[in-house]
Design a protein around this motif. Structure first.
Motif, PDB file in Angstrom:
ATOM      1  N   GLY A 168       0.819  -1.212   0.000  1.00  0.00           N
ATOM      2  CA  GLY A 168       0.000   0.000   0.000  1.00  0.00           C
ATOM      3  C   GLY A 168       0.853   1.262   0.000  1.00  0.00           C
ATOM      4  N   ALA A 169       2.019   1.196   0.664  1.00  0.00           N
ATOM      5  CA  ALA A 169       2.901   2.363   0.693  1.00  0.00           C
ATOM      6  C   ALA A 169       3.364   2.717  -0.716  1.00  0.00           C
ATOM      7  CB  ALA A 169       4.105   2.097   1.596  1.00  0.00           C
ATOM      8  N   LEU A 197       1.793   1.973  -3.516  1.00  0.00           N
ATOM      9  CA  LEU A 197       0.630   2.503  -4.236  1.00  0.00           C
ATOM     10  C   LEU A 197       0.444   3.976  -3.898  1.00  0.00           C
ATOM     11  CD1 LEU A 197      -2.160  -0.201  -3.847  1.00  0.00           C
ATOM     12  CD2 LEU A 197      -0.902   0.373  -5.900  1.00  0.00           C
ATOM     13  N   TYR A 198       0.634   4.284  -2.621  1.00  0.00           N
ATOM     14  CA  TYR A 198       0.474   5.660  -2.168  1.00  0.00           C
ATOM     15  C   TYR A 198       1.551   6.561  -2.774  1.00  0.00           C
ATOM     16  CZ  TYR A 198       0.998   9.520   1.160  1.00  0.00           C
ATOM     17  OH  TYR A 198       1.162  10.751   1.726  1.00  0.00           O
ATOM     18  N   PHE A 199       2.779   6.083  -2.841  1.00  0.00           N
ATOM     19  CA  PHE A 199       3.851   6.864  -3.468  1.00  0.00           C
ATOM     20  C   PHE A 199       3.493   7.181  -4.918  1.00  0.00           C
ATOM     21  CE2 PHE A 199       7.256   4.607  -0.693  1.00  0.00           C
ATOM     22  CZ  PHE A 199       6.856   5.363   0.382  1.00  0.00           C
ATOM     23  N   ARG A 200       2.910   6.194  -5.583  1.00  0.00           N
ATOM     24  CA  ARG A 200       2.582   6.346  -7.003  1.00  0.00           C
ATOM     25  C   ARG A 200       1.258   7.071  -7.183  1.00  0.00           C
ATOM     26  NH1 ARG A 200       4.044   7.502 -11.690  1.00  0.00           N
ATOM     27  NH2 ARG A 200       3.588   6.169 -13.446  1.00  0.00           N
ATOM     28  N   LYS A 201       0.607   7.463  -6.092  1.00  0.00           N
ATOM     29  CA  LYS A 201      -0.705   8.113  -6.100  1.00  0.00           C
ATOM     30  C   LYS A 201      -1.751   7.235  -6.788  1.00  0.00           C
ATOM     31  CE  LYS A 201       1.148  12.800  -6.059  1.00  0.00           C
ATOM     32  NZ  LYS A 201       1.392  12.705  -4.619  1.00  0.00           N
ATOM     33  N   ARG A 202      -1.696   5.947  -6.508  1.00  0.00           N
ATOM     34  CA  ARG A 202      -2.636   5.013  -7.118  1.00  0.00           C
ATOM     35  C   ARG A 202      -3.437   4.268  -6.054  1.00  0.00           C
ATOM     36  NH1 ARG A 202      -0.808   3.505 -12.305  1.00  0.00           N
ATOM     37  NH2 ARG A 202      -0.612   5.460 -13.400  1.00  0.00           N
ATOM     38  N   SER A 203      -3.543   4.866  -4.857  1.00  0.00           N
ATOM     39  CA  SER A 203      -4.210   4.162  -3.772  1.00  0.00           C
ATOM     40  C   SER A 203      -5.610   3.716  -4.158  1.00  0.00           C
ATOM     41  CB  SER A 203      -4.276   5.062  -2.532  1.00  0.00           C
ATOM     42  OG  SER A 203      -2.984   5.299  -2.053  1.00  0.00           O
ATOM     43  N   LEU A 204      -6.330   4.569  -4.897  1.00  0.00           N
ATOM     44  CA  LEU A 204      -7.721   4.247  -5.199  1.00  0.00           C
ATOM     45  C   LEU A 204      -7.847   3.089  -6.174  1.00  0.00           C
ATOM     46  CD1 LEU A 204      -9.893   7.442  -5.347  1.00  0.00           C
ATOM     47  CD2 LEU A 204      -9.984   5.501  -3.799  1.00  0.00           C
ATOM     48  N   MET A 205      -6.753   2.829  -6.897  1.00  0.00           N
ATOM     49  CA  MET A 205      -6.752   1.692  -7.802  1.00  0.00           C
ATOM     50  C   MET A 205      -7.115   0.422  -7.032  1.00  0.00           C
ATOM     51  SD  MET A 205      -6.319   1.778 -10.981  1.00  0.00           S
ATOM     52  CE  MET A 205      -5.695   0.732 -12.246  1.00  0.00           C
ATOM     53  N   SER A 206      -6.674   0.345  -5.769  1.00  0.00           N
ATOM     54  CA  SER A 206      -6.933  -0.864  -4.994  1.00  0.00           C
ATOM     55  C   SER A 206      -8.428  -1.048  -4.765  1.00  0.00           C
ATOM     56  CB  SER A 206      -6.194  -0.806  -3.663  1.00  0.00           C
ATOM     57  OG  SER A 206      -6.565   0.352  -2.958  1.00  0.00           O
ATOM     58  N   ASP A 207      -9.170   0.062  -4.761  1.00  0.00           N
ATOM     59  CA  ASP A 207     -10.617  -0.040  -4.593  1.00  0.00           C
ATOM     60  C   ASP A 207     -11.246  -0.729  -5.804  1.00  0.00           C
ATOM     61  OD1 ASP A 207     -12.513   0.366  -2.718  1.00  0.00           O
ATOM     62  OD2 ASP A 207     -13.064   2.387  -3.355  1.00  0.00           O
ATOM     63  N   ALA A 208     -10.775  -0.339  -6.993  1.00  0.00           N
ATOM     64  CA  ALA A 208     -11.277  -0.985  -8.209  1.00  0.00           C
ATOM     65  C   ALA A 208     -10.886  -2.454  -8.219  1.00  0.00           C
ATOM     66  CB  ALA A 208     -10.721  -0.280  -9.441  1.00  0.00           C
ATOM     67  N   ILE A 209      -9.628  -2.725  -7.858  1.00  0.00           N
ATOM     68  CA  ILE A 209      -9.147  -4.109  -7.851  1.00  0.00           C
ATOM     69  C   ILE A 209     -10.023  -4.974  -6.956  1.00  0.00           C
ATOM     70  CG2 ILE A 209      -7.261  -5.605  -7.081  1.00  0.00           C
ATOM     71  CD1 ILE A 209      -5.319  -3.406  -7.907  1.00  0.00           C
ATOM     72  N   SER A 210     -10.276  -4.480  -5.734  1.00  0.00           N
ATOM     73  CA  SER A 210     -10.981  -5.328  -4.776  1.00  0.00           C
ATOM     74  C   SER A 210     -12.443  -5.536  -5.172  1.00  0.00           C
ATOM     75  CB  SER A 210     -10.884  -4.732  -3.369  1.00  0.00           C
ATOM     76  OG  SER A 210     -11.469  -3.462  -3.342  1.00  0.00           O
ATOM     77  N   HIS A 211     -13.125  -4.487  -5.619  1.00  0.00           N
ATOM     78  CA  HIS A 211     -14.530  -4.664  -5.998  1.00  0.00           C
ATOM     79  C   HIS A 211     -14.678  -5.554  -7.219  1.00  0.00           C
ATOM     80  CE1 HIS A 211     -15.253  -1.458  -3.152  1.00  0.00           C
ATOM     81  NE2 HIS A 211     -16.528  -1.764  -3.205  1.00  0.00           N
ATOM     82  N   ALA A 212     -13.638  -5.543  -8.074  1.00  0.00           N
ATOM     83  CA  ALA A 212     -13.728  -6.341  -9.297  1.00  0.00           C
ATOM     84  C   ALA A 212     -13.539  -7.828  -9.031  1.00  0.00           C
ATOM     85  CB  ALA A 212     -12.699  -5.855 -10.320  1.00  0.00           C
TER      86      ALA A 212
END
Lengths: 267, 408
Positions: free
Chosen positions: B26-27, B29-44
């Motif tokens: 997650g760190a 992802l946060y550095f890359r400013k892609r934290s919200l991507m994980s939301d799409a990943i998990s719901h999918a």
């Protein structure tokens, strides 16, 4: 041996780059002389930065060949260092000045190589070369624009490259930084390194550089400052966008003051 | 030691390992400013779980095989990830819009499938809903192994890729010149996030796994300005949240594990937000108050030195409390001495700032820093000599500068 040192550090043939259907750079040829300091100049939107980025493979090229020291860029990557424009970076990133300089060593370190004392010492030395050793432990966003630019230069120095590509190194920096950067570039040149920089300030071209490459989508002129940095070439590249005062200042002999009857109009 | 029983211990260890892996990845992802991507990943993941169940039942197998369900989750999540990437690349929509669209469509589709399963195969579908919010009640030793091995592999991959991921996150263009392909590094990062999401489905569920990927990273950011330290700390915070959350939920019947883990992570985040040195809220307030104190003290002293009246109440209180003025506003002898020192400091600064060769030193001037913390004693002597020399010539300008500064 002698032959190697004569090989052009960078040779580009027929380079075309486009954003959508409009070419930003069209069919550009450029040959950078070894040991020279070359300025890429041209008006806004002439494709100066684009040219540099396409050479480095940051943006894809539509056509054209790039040779670095007579071979493919991929095989010569270690000999090329790049100093980007400051705007391309996330300034709130959790990284200190010294860490940024060490990023210049990542390629050499590989994926798992440890950062050892010698690497830290090298990074520190590169920082002191650009006059930033006091700032090693600062977070990168806490620096002024000029200081940030110097840190990027230090990162490029850490690579120990032979060819340095800089994108507008003097844009938006204070006078002290400009002086510090030009000192470093001159010392690199003295070591036989080659420098190619996008430059926007025409008035400093003769002082800072010995070669120029003038471009406005297509190449306009290329050569030593004496040969290529002419009023004619600048007029062709910039069209009517150059202030006449600047031309008078740059070419005092070639452009004598016009007769009084014409000079009486508003300046 | 609290005796929480075999199953609860297993859950605590599993959740702790999951937390470490999720925190570290997650760190990045946060550095890359892609934290919200994980939301799409998990719901999918949801349609994949349902489809895998249907396929396994159709093939005559046991529909609830965990490895089968997780494989389905990974595949549909990969499809969602690819679609977000495609939309972002080939349309004018931004990544945020693409994430929103994919997230809701996949989740909706998954819920439809779950409902269908419920009506056709009544009784056998039991347990699929637990992927929504996680369920650790029936966690087996084998499940814990899946989490441990998956988490360890993800962490090893993270260790190997830490430099490429850091470089691309900080400065993607420079990374490209170093022979990295930012697109591929991003893909690898997303795959790691996907792996953590899939192995975390059983423990925290797909709705809340995003919290375990984001909260530890943003909490850790408060404590350090170094990416490696932030990533490590995020791992620690994630691990503690997972383990502590699992233990707490085992203490009373009916406490859901996943949500409790997330609440523990949120508590650690809140503590970091308030208490972290330099970046925390409290540190910010204290620094602001201290600064205000210094400004008023300095301005007050300069006003005293020039014989001006101080009008501001806060300044008067400060000076009085420090014993520098009497109740009627007149400077005490100590106040006079301090004021004279402040005025001398200011005069020295003015001279220093007027000298071009001292530009770097003069840049330290902020109206508050005493000059003797910036100059060596030799430099100070030299400066005083210059002041004496130029006193006739420069006096008027200096006085004018001081007057301008002390008002206000």
């Amino acid at each position: 041996m002698n032959d190697l040192s004569q090989t052009a550090p960078l040779k580009v043939r027929g380079l075309t780059v486009s954003y959508g259907a409009t070419p930003a750079v069209f069919s550009a040829d450029i040959t950078v002389q070894p040991g020279a300091m070359t300025a890429i100049i041209g008006p806004n939107g002439a494709g100066k930065s684009t040219l540099l980025k396409a050479v480095l493979g940051i943006i894809p090229r539509l056509s054209g060949q790039v040779e670095v020291y007579g071979e493919s860029f991929d095989s010569q990557r270690a000999r090329v260092a790049y100093v980007p424009q400051r705007a391309s970076v996330d300034w709130d990133f959790p990284t200190r000045v010294i860490d940024v300089v060490q990023m210049g060593l990542y390629r050499q370190l590989g994926l798992l190589g440890r950062v050892r004392g010698q690497h830290r010492a090298l990074a520190q030395e590169c920082l002191s070369r650009v006059g930033m050793s006091d700032f090693a432990a600062r977070q990168i966003g806490q620096l002024s624009g000029g200081q940030q630019q110097r840190v990027f230069l230090a990162r490029a120095l850490a690579q120990g490259a032979d060819l340095y590509l800089l994108d507008e190194p003097f844009a938006g920096v204070d006078a002290a930084t400009e002086k510090a950067i030009i000192e470093v570039l001159k010392s690199l040149k003295a070591e036989g390194k080659t420098i190619l920089a996008v430059h926007h300030d025409l008035s400093t071209v003769p002082d800072y550089f010995d070669h120029v490459f003038i471009i406005n989508k297509t190449p306009v002129a290329e050569g030593t400052v004496q040969e290529a940095f002419t009023q004619d070439a600048l007029q062709r590249a910039y069209g009517g966008r150059l202030a006449s005062g600047l031309l008078d200042q740059l070419f005092p002999v070639a452009n004598p003051a016009p007769p009084a009857s014409f000079g009486a109009g508003p300046a | 030691m609290i005796d929480i029983g075999y199953n609860a211990t297993l859950v605590a260890i599993g959740a702790g390992l999951l937390g470490v892996a999720a925190g570290v990845i997650g760190a990045f992802l946060y550095f890359r400013k892609r934290s919200l991507m994980s939301d799409a990943i998990s719901h999918a993941t949801l349609p994949g779980v349902a489809i895998a169940f249907l396929v396994m039942v159709a093939l005559g197998g046991e529909g609830r095989n965990l490895v089968g369900l997780l494989t389905g989750a990974a595949l549909s999540s990969l499809a969602g990830l690819w679609l977000v990437h495609w939309i972002n690349r080939n349309t004018r929509l931004g990544e945020d819009a693409a994430i929103g669209a994919i997230l809701s469509v996949f989740f909706g589709f998954g819920i439809v499938l779950l409902t269908v399963i419920q009506t056709i195969g009544a009784g056998r579908q039991a347990g699929l809903e637990s992927f929504l919010l996680g369920s650790t009640a029936g966690m087996l030793r084998a499940d814990a192994y899946v989490i441990a091995v998956g988490g360890a592999l993800a962490l090893i991959a993270c260790l190997i890729l830490r430099r490429p991921m850091t470089l691309v996150s900080f400065d993607a263009e420079y990374a490209a010149t170093q022979g990295l392909r930012p697109g591929r590094v991003d893909m690898a990062m997303m795959t790691l996030a996907l792996a953590v999401t899939v192995i975390g489905l059983k423990v925290v569920g797909l709705i809340l796994i995003v919290a375990l990927l984001i909260l530890p990273a943003v909490a850790a950011r408060f404590w350090s300005d170094r990416s490696e330290v932030v990533a490590l700390l995020a791992g620690v915070i994630g691990g503690v949240s997972g383990a502590v959350g699992a233990v707490i939920s085992s203490l009373a019947p009916g406490l859901p594990t996943g949500p409790i883990i997330v609440l523990v992570a949120a508590a650690l985040f809140t503590v970091s937000l308030i208490l972290a040195p330099t970046r925390g809220v409290l540190a910010g307030v204290i620094a602001q108050l201290r600064f205000r104190h210094r400004v008023h003290m300095r301005q007050g002293l300069l006003a005293l030195a020039h014989g001006h009246r101080v009008h501001e109440g806060y300044t008067l209180r400060l000076l009085r409390r420090a014993g520098l003025i009497r109740a009627d506003g007149v400077a005490t002898s100590e106040g006079q001495r301090e004021a004279a020192l402040a005025a001398q400091d200011e005069r020295r600064w003015t001279v220093l700032r007027g000298r071009p060769e001292a530009a770097t030193l003069a840049a330290h001037y902020d109206g508050l820093t005493p000059i003797d913390t910036v100059l060596t004693s030799d430099q100070l002597t030299e400066l005083d000599r210059l002041m004496k020399q130029g006193s006739d010539h420069g006096h008027a300008t200096i006085r004018r500068a001081e007057r301008g500064r002390s008002d206000g």
